[in-house]
Design a protein around this motif. Structure first.
Motif, short mmCIF file in Angstrom:
data_model
loop_
_atom_site.label_atom_id
_atom_site.label_comp_id
_atom_site.label_asym_id
_atom_site.label_seq_id
_atom_site.Cartn_x
_atom_site.Cartn_y
_atom_site.Cartn_z
N PHE A 38 0.84 -1.19 0.00
CA PHE A 38 0.00 0.00 0.00
C PHE A 38 0.88 1.24 0.00
O PHE A 38 1.93 1.26 0.63
N ALA A 39 0.42 2.27 -0.71
CA ALA A 39 1.13 3.54 -0.75
C ALA A 39 0.11 4.67 -0.66
O ALA A 39 -1.05 4.50 -1.06
N PHE A 40 0.55 5.80 -0.15
CA PHE A 40 -0.34 6.95 -0.02
C PHE A 40 -0.25 7.79 -1.28
O PHE A 40 0.82 8.25 -1.67
N ASN A 41 -1.39 7.99 -1.94
CA ASN A 41 -1.47 8.84 -3.11
C ASN A 41 -1.73 10.26 -2.62
O ASN A 41 -2.82 10.57 -2.14
N GLY A 122 3.86 1.87 8.64
CA GLY A 122 3.11 2.76 7.78
C GLY A 122 1.63 2.59 8.04
O GLY A 122 1.19 1.69 8.76
N TYR A 123 0.85 3.43 7.49
CA TYR A 123 -0.60 3.48 7.63
C TYR A 123 -1.01 3.73 9.08
O TYR A 123 -1.36 4.83 9.43
N ALA A 127 1.70 9.72 10.92
CA ALA A 127 0.93 10.84 11.48
C ALA A 127 -0.12 11.25 10.45
O ALA A 127 0.17 11.34 9.26
N ILE A 128 -1.30 11.45 10.90
CA ILE A 128 -2.38 11.83 9.99
C ILE A 128 -2.20 13.30 9.63
O ILE A 128 -1.97 14.15 10.49
N GLU A 129 -2.30 13.56 8.35
CA GLU A 129 -2.10 14.92 7.83
C GLU A 129 -3.01 15.91 8.54
O GLU A 129 -4.18 15.64 8.78
N GLY A 130 -2.43 17.05 8.92
CA GLY A 130 -3.20 18.10 9.55
C GLY A 130 -3.27 18.02 11.07
O GLY A 130 -3.85 18.89 11.69
N GLU A 141 1.97 11.25 6.71
CA GLU A 141 1.07 10.30 6.06
C GLU A 141 1.71 9.83 4.75
O GLU A 141 2.07 10.65 3.90
N GLY A 142 1.90 8.54 4.61
CA GLY A 142 2.47 7.96 3.40
C GLY A 142 3.98 7.87 3.38
O GLY A 142 4.56 7.45 2.39
N SER A 143 4.65 8.24 4.47
CA SER A 143 6.11 8.18 4.46
C SER A 143 6.63 6.74 4.55
O SER A 143 7.79 6.49 4.25
N ASN A 144 5.78 5.82 4.95
CA ASN A 144 6.13 4.40 4.95
C ASN A 144 5.07 3.64 4.17
O ASN A 144 3.91 4.03 4.15
N THR A 145 5.50 2.58 3.51
CA THR A 145 4.58 1.82 2.68
C THR A 145 4.55 0.37 3.14
O THR A 145 5.49 -0.39 2.88
#
Length: 156
Positions: A38-41, A122-123, A127-130, A141-145
């Motif tokens: 999984f990766a953060f888009n 990851g996931y 840290a959740i954005e914001g 968010e998304g720095s680890n996959t």
């Protein structure tokens, strides 16, 4: 009598390499066949499934004296690295499994020479954005996959 002495010398010399070879067969060379995760888009601000390039290669070897002192029986290192990615505190089970841990897990079955490796960072750890609650240990968010890979090993 001289041919018998020559035969004895040949027999003694052949035991050394044969013994070393038998001991070396405990080590394994592993190659990854498939990797997914999984990766953060960032554009869509959502997690998506992805396929990764299956290029990692590992060596499974008996622990060195220093590694044994740390409580490890086996270690798994990426080819070219001196630092273990996974440490294995126990020997192979009767069923042929070797269970190893690191930042992720590595399981190998020497009866079918297959391995499965998982990277579980990851996931849930990002840290959740914001949010202002991100610590130094949590990446953005998304720095680890998170990923899982499968592959095969050959005895050395």
């Amino acid at each position: 009598m001289k041919p018998l002495a020559s035969f004895a010398l040949i027999a003694v010399l052949s035991v050394g390499p044969a013994g070393s070879f038998a001991q070396g067969r405990d080590d394994y060379f592993c190659t990854t066949d498939l990797a997914t995760g999984f990766a953060f888009n960032k554009a869509k601000k959502q997690w998506v499934t992805v396929s990764f390039h299956a290029t990692e290669k590992f060596l499974i070897t008996r622990a060195s004296l220093a590694e044994l002192k740390l409580g490890n029986v086996w270690v798994v290192k990426k080819v070219g690295s001196n630092t273990p990615d996974f440490v294995c505190p126990a020997d192979f089970t009767d069923a042929g499994y070797l269970h190893c841990k690191g930042f992720s897990e590595f399981t190998f079955n020497r009866k079918n020479n297959r391995f499965l490796s998982s990277y579980m960072i990851g996931y849930v750890t990002d840290a959740i954005e914001g949010t202002e609650a991100a610590s130094a240990l949590l990446g953005q968010e998304g720095s680890n996959t998170p990923a899982i890979q499968i592959g095969r090993c050959s005895p050395l």
